[in-house]
Design an enzyme around this catalytic site. Structure first.
Site, PDB file in Angstrom:
ATOM      1  N   SER A   8       0.846  -1.184   0.000  1.00 48.66           N
ATOM      2  CA  SER A   8       0.000   0.000   0.000  1.00 48.66           C
ATOM      3  C   SER A   8       0.886   1.241   0.000  1.00 48.66           C
ATOM      4  CB  SER A   8      -0.927  -0.006   1.217  1.00 48.66           C
ATOM      5  OG  SER A   8      -0.183  -0.073   2.415  1.00 48.66           O
ATOM      6  N   CYS A   9       0.320   2.344  -0.428  1.00 46.88           N
ATOM      7  CA  CYS A   9       1.075   3.586  -0.531  1.00 46.88           C
ATOM      8  C   CYS A   9       1.507   4.036   0.866  1.00 46.88           C
ATOM      9  CB  CYS A   9       0.244   4.661  -1.217  1.00 46.88           C
ATOM     10  SG  CYS A   9       0.198   4.380  -2.994  1.00 46.88           S
TER      11      CYS A   9
END
Length: 66
Positions: A8-9
């Site tokens: 995930s970012c």
């Protein structure tokens, strides 16, 4: 090629940032729309054109520096 699926970012952007230092062309695989948007934004802000292609549940981003 950068395989950022499962992350995930901001991890995908960091992976691309490191790989982009040594490459004018790069293929990036991500598995969520947020990563597509963030990697695209980073790439375009750093002189890359971006082509996004859905591949099943994943996305292939082709980055090319003009």
């Amino acid at each position: 090629m950068v395989d950022a699926r499962g992350y995930s970012c901001p991890v995908p952007v960091i992976m691309v940032q490191k790989a982009a230092k040594n490459n004018n062309e790069l293929t990036v695989m991500v598995d969520n729309r947020c990563a597509v948007d963030n990697v695209t934004r980073f790439a375009e802000n750093n002189g890359f054109s971006v082509t996004v292609t859905p591949e099943g549940d994943d996305f292939r981003l082709e980055l090319k520096k003009d």
